[in-house]
Design a protein around this motif. Structure first.
Motif, PDB file in Angstrom:
ATOM      1  N   THR A 234       0.812  -1.224   0.000  1.00  0.00           N
ATOM      2  CA  THR A 234       0.000   0.000   0.000  1.00  0.00           C
ATOM      3  C   THR A 234       0.842   1.269   0.000  1.00  0.00           C
ATOM      4  N   ASN A 281      -4.406  -1.190  -2.280  1.00  0.00           N
ATOM      5  CA  ASN A 281      -3.550  -0.132  -2.791  1.00  0.00           C
ATOM      6  C   ASN A 281      -4.366   1.125  -3.115  1.00  0.00           C
ATOM      7  N   SER A 284      -5.683   2.810   0.130  1.00  0.00           N
ATOM      8  CA  SER A 284      -4.658   3.574   0.852  1.00  0.00           C
ATOM      9  C   SER A 284      -4.317   4.852   0.110  1.00  0.00           C
TER      10      SER A 284
END
Lengths: 634, 135
Positions: A234, A281, A284
């Motif tokens: 992330t 991903n 975040s």
């Protein structure tokens, strides 16, 4: 958050040390250069002073001898020129390269300089009488007009210093003596200073290289350190960073937001882990785009993030949380040609400093998160200090403390029968508080007030120790209730392991009934904690199986000894064929897994007979026996 | 403009290499003597800085030369004697009335001198800034 907080005190120390060393090196080198210049200056001044004095004496002597008319007499007499040239030559020393006398003569082009005397012996360098001289610098003009000597650092390669000393006759400069010092003298001085120069040079180089090396090392260290703090998936901070972060901040300056992706497991199960990674991903990065540099976003667990908001008011924190929620609403995440609708749930703890420690403060935000989830997800919940009724809570805590001191916390025991043998083989230990009016208070009425407190931990210890004492009095087994979250409380787990490892014989007859009230995502960690308990000899039962969160996933991942089938399935089982089928399935499944089963809340004869027919291993309920402060056979 | 040029020329002598200084001086002088933009030099004797100097045009034929640069008068070919002569030695300059001037290095400094009579005789129009060095 500042870079200092991100890297901590060692960073500041190194930064200070490096700055100090750099400043020190620069200062040292500058001081050396200054000293070098001073040495040159002293030598320069001393040499020049001596030469000027010497020449002035010569001029004075010559003028005295030639009746203050030296210029004219020298011009007209070859023998006089020869005489004074020789006398002048006697003044030559190794550092003087050229020594000559020029006369100032008026011409149509102004005042020009012509050779009068020259001590040079080399024909190429020797100026002939009356030969014009092109001075190139304004020293001679300066001397002519100011009647003062001039000293100049020469610009020509082979010369070092040029001095011009006037010959004044009748108040007028008629000629001047030029002295050119050989730059060999300077070379000689430089040679003398060279070892020192070299020493400082090498020290400087060494210092620069050392500093460079330290800078590189520090840069590499912090880069590596930074990488070790970054979650590779992330690209936000990881949990390892959290402990470092917490050491370097004042929690009063922060508000804690616990953020979780709703139904993330479903996404993983439906689309696979690759898509799950893309989701994490994207989540975040979307959150990161909404916060400031001084805020810290940390990946706390699988799909859980903890956000530390720096110096925000509660409305501001709520506003940030609302923006984070909104950025996912009606804004599906695109991942490999899939458009996935996701929502988040957020729990806010705006008062982290009100708690015993940061871990507890995080726990509160976690509780708020689960509240948000329980209330329907895609929302935020904020801890309300007033609503929590602090005074009331404090009163309760004091009451419970008092109850412990006055031994008004007691354990009741409900028998658990072996279905086949019809004998009591186990008891479930149930904690009760006796109030001042001798009323029995059920745990649900006092435990929530002391969760996350030391009393809760003490109480757990009390129950385990009481149970062990009780085991000494009976051959039956005892089972103690534990909330699954208790296993993640390192204090409680330590106490359990410590007590049981000192009572291994009795530990074998102890079962911990784990009740899951909150979803647990990190099954590996849970397994590790359960195994630690099992290693002491104690058994693990999964409580309320078939309801709520408890599901087959736990059976797949955890080493469970006993399944306690949820009472809601047992109640009216004789009237509900679906419930009966579920209980039968659970039982078959458990048998295949070599797990014992317990049916709880058996309150009627019909329920008892049906359970007996299904073949459940153990039974428990008011029909068979109510909880009592004493064991049945006592 | 020319004054400025010469001033820059002489100031630059302080900083430029000896060879550059010599080349500039000789070229400037030869241009004044020949009134050509690309004058041809005849070098007689060992002329430091001008030998193998790509900055100037030289010839082995004195007749084709616009300016003779010499450091000695010994055995100077006859056809050269009537050409404008310029020397790199003050002593040589003193020896022959026809030599229009000298440019030489002494005591680490560049020196230049022009002979007024010879300049006039050869009908050379030196730029005004050179007049300071005319004797």
């Amino acid at each position: 958050m500042s870079v200092f907080n991100k890297f901590g005190k060692p960073f500041l120390a190194i930064l200070f040390f490096l700055s100090f060393m750099t400043a020190g090196s620069i200062y040292l080198y500058k001081e050396y250069k200054k000293t070098n210049v001073k040495i040159h200056s002293i030598i320069h001044k001393d040499l020049v002073r001596k030469k000027i004095t010497l020449i002035k004496n010569f001029i004075s002597q010559m003028e005295k001898e030639l009746d203050n008319n030296a210029s004219k007499q020298l011009k007209s007499s070859l023998s006089l020129r020869s005489l004074y040239e020789n006398r002048l030559r006697a003044l030559l020393t190794s550092e003087i390269k050229f020594l000559y006398v020029l006369s100032y003569n008026k011409s149509s082009h102004g005042t020009q300089l012509d050779y009068l005397l020259d001590t040079a012996l080399d024909e190429e360098e020797r100026g002939l009488f009356n030969q014009p001289f092109e001075p190139q610098t304004n020293s001679w003009e300066y001397v002519y007009h100011n009647q003062k000597e001039s000293v100049q650092q020469q610009l020509f390669d082979t010369l070092w210093i040029s001095m011009v000393i006037p010959i004044i006759e009748n108040g007028e400069v008629v000629a001047a003596i030029g002295i050119d010092l050989d730059n060999e003298e300077q070379t000689h001085i430089d040679e003398v200073l060279e070892p020192l120069d070299k020493l400082y040079f090498y020290i400087s180089i060494f210092m620069v290289l050392m500093l460079l090396s330290v800078y590189i090392q520090v840069a590499i260290y912090y880069r590596t350190r930074k990488h070790s703090f970054i979650d590779p998936l992330t690209k936000v901070f990881n949990r390892q960073y959290l402990s470092n972060f917490l050491k370097n901040i004042d929690i009063k300056d922060y508000q804690i937001l616990m953020i979780d992706i709703d139904h993330f497991k479903n996404v993983n199960d439906t689309y696979g882990h690759d898509i799950g990674d893309i989701i994490l991903n994207t989540v975040s990065s979307r959150i990161a785009s909404l916060i400031r540099e001084k805020d810290s976003l940390i990946r706390y667990g699988g799909e859980e993030f903890v956000l530390f908001l720096y110096k925000q008011s509660l409305p501001q924190a709520k506003n940030v949380a609302e923006r984070i929620l909104n950025v996912f609403r009606d804004n599906p995440i695109r991942a490999k040609q899939n458009s996935i609708d996701l929502t988040l749930s957020i729990g806010i703890n705006p008062y982290p400093s009100h708690f015993r420690d940061v871990q507890e403060a995080i726990k509160i935000s976690d509780e708020q998160l689960y509240l948000a989830k329980s209330n329907g997800r895609n929302r935020m919940e904020s801890y309300d200090l007033m609503e929590d009724n602090h005074a009331h809570k404090t009163q309760y805590i004091n009451d419970i403390k008092m109850a412990i001191e006055e031994s008004r916390i007691r354990c009741m025991y409900q028998p658990i029968y072996n279905t086949k043998s019809k004998l009591i083989e186990k008891y479930e230990v149930l904690i009760r508080m006796i109030d001042n009016d001798n009323n029995i208070i059920l745990p649900n009425d006092f435990l929530p007030y002391i969760s996350h407190t030391q009393i809760y931990t003490d109480l757990t210890k009390f129950v385990i120790e009481s149970s062990l004492e009780k085991l000494k009095e009976t051959d039956a087994e005892l089972s103690i209730n534990l909330e699954l979250q208790d296993l993640f409380n390192s204090d409680i787990l330590e106490i359990i392991i410590d007590i049981l490892s000192h009572n291994k014989t009795h530990a074998k007859r102890l079962t911990f009934e784990i009740l899951e009230t909150q979803e647990v995502s990190n099954l590996d960690l849970l397994k590790e904690k359960i195994n630690k308990i099992r290693q002491t000899g104690a058994k693990i039962a999964l409580d309320d199986f078939g309801s709520g969160y408890a599901n087959f996933t736990y059976l797949l991942h955890l080493d469970i000894d006993i399944l306690k089938i949820d009472g809601t399935l047992i109640r009216d089982i004789h009237k509900n064929s679906n419930a009966k089928s579920i209980v039968e399935t659970i039982n078959i499944f458990a048998q295949k897994m070599n797990i014992k089963t317990v049916a709880e809340q058996i309150e009627t004869k019909e329920e008892y007979e049906l359970i007996e027919n299904i073949g459940i291993d153990y039974m428990q309920g008011y029909y068979l026996g109510r909880p009592s402060f004493k064991l049945v056979n006592e | 403009m020319k004054v400025l040029f010469l001033a820059i020329l002489l100031i630059s002598t302080v900083f430029a290499s000896d060879k550059d200084i010599a080349t500039k001086i000789y070229l400037s002088l030869a241009m004044d003597v020949s009134e050509k933009k690309d004058p041809i030099f005849y070098l007689y004797g060992h002329i430091k800085y001008l030998e193998n100097n790509s900055g100037i045009h030289t010839t082995h034929n004195c007749n084709k030369a616009d300016l003779i640069i010499l450091n000695t008068l010994e055995k100077l070919p006859k056809e050269c004697q009537n050409k404008p002569l310029f020397t790199t030695k003050y002593r040589t300059y003193l020896k022959h009335e026809n030599i229009i001037g000298a440019f030489f290095w002494q005591k680490g400094r560049p020196n230049i001198v022009f002979r007024k009579s010879s300049i006039e005789k050869n009908n050379i129009h030196l730029e005004s800034s050179f007049s300071k060095y005319t004797r």
